[in-house]
Design a protein around this motif. Structure first.
Motif, PDB file in Angstrom:
ATOM      1  N   LYS A 132       0.772  -1.149  -0.087  1.00  0.00           N
ATOM      2  CA  LYS A 132       0.041  -0.067   0.128  1.00  0.00           C
ATOM      3  C   LYS A 132       0.923   1.322  -0.005  1.00  0.00           C
ATOM      4  N   VAL A 148      -6.406   4.893  -7.069  1.00  0.00           N
ATOM      5  CA  VAL A 148      -7.063   4.096  -5.797  1.00  0.00           C
ATOM      6  C   VAL A 148      -6.132   2.774  -5.774  1.00  0.00           C
ATOM      7  N   GLU A 162      -8.957  -6.198  -1.584  1.00  0.00           N
ATOM      8  CA  GLU A 162      -9.000  -4.934  -0.659  1.00  0.00           C
ATOM      9  C   GLU A 162      -9.167  -3.723  -1.758  1.00  0.00           C
ATOM     10  N   VAL A 164      -8.816   0.265  -1.607  1.00  0.00           N
ATOM     11  CA  VAL A 164      -8.373   1.643  -0.711  1.00  0.00           C
ATOM     12  C   VAL A 164      -8.868   2.957  -1.694  1.00  0.00           C
ATOM     13  N   LYS A 168      -8.564   7.805   1.318  1.00  0.00           N
ATOM     14  CA  LYS A 168      -7.815   6.810   2.275  1.00  0.00           C
ATOM     15  C   LYS A 168      -6.479   6.398   2.125  1.00  0.00           C
ATOM     16  N   LEU A 169      -5.540   6.986   1.018  1.00  0.00           N
ATOM     17  CA  LEU A 169      -4.328   6.337   0.812  1.00  0.00           C
ATOM     18  C   LEU A 169      -3.319   6.675   1.901  1.00  0.00           C
TER      19      LEU A 169
END
Length: 174
Positions: A132, A148, A162, A164, A168-169
């Motif tokens: 991530k 995203v 999932e 993200v 919301k990174l």
């Protein structure tokens, strides 16, 4: 036309996925052919194909059509012989087995960062955070990289996806 939120991860078999970069049409076509070949292979053998089989099929198609395809691929999954494994097929059709792989335009910004942050024996949670942060780091520096994060975690007994969203990174970099 680029779509910064397109899903670039394609399921080939229950425990084998491919992450695509380059021409969406080219990588989707290669993925479709390999998915079909793997299905036939499973029926003929009566067992699930290995991740290496999927990677070698993709490599063959990419190499034999290297002057007509713009396809960078990362094939990853789990099989009973090798466990969790990652193969990279960069433009041109070379096949490289690695501890981890990156591809696409954003990857050029983070190679040194990944070399410094990756370590053998990371837990599942550490690996997910590593991926991530790496993707967020690449996206922050490359205007062509996605908006995203889509993450697939492949284990012996499960596959989880999932999502993200862009707001919301994980911007806390390594």
């Amino acid at each position: 036309m680029a779509n910064r939120v397109s899903d670039k991860i394609t399921k080939l078999r229950d425990r084998i996925y491919v992450c695509r970069s380059g021409s969406a049409a080219d990588t989707q076509a290669v993925s479709d052919y390999v998915r079909r070949f793997l299905g036939e292979h499973a029926m003929e053998k009566g067992e699930e194909p290995r991740v290496a089989t999927a990677a070698k099929l993709m490599r063959t198609i990419c190499y034999e059509n290297k002057d007509r395809l713009l396809a960078g691929l990362i094939v990853a999954g789990w099989d009973p012989v090798e466990g969790g494994v990652v193969y990279e097929i960069p433009l041109g059709g070379t096949l490289i087995k690695q501890a981890f792989a990156v591809g696409g335009s954003g990857s050029t910004y983070i190679f040194g960062l990944l070399d410094a942050a990756h370590r053998p024996g990371m837990t599942k949670e550490e690996c997910q955070a590593f991926v991530k942060k790496a993707i967020a780091h690449a996206m922050a520096r490359d205007g062509s990289s996605g908006g995203v994060i889509r993450l697939v975690t492949i284990e012996k007994d499960s596959v989880t996806r999932e999502f993200v969203p862009g707001d919301k990174l994980p911007f806390a970099l390594f």
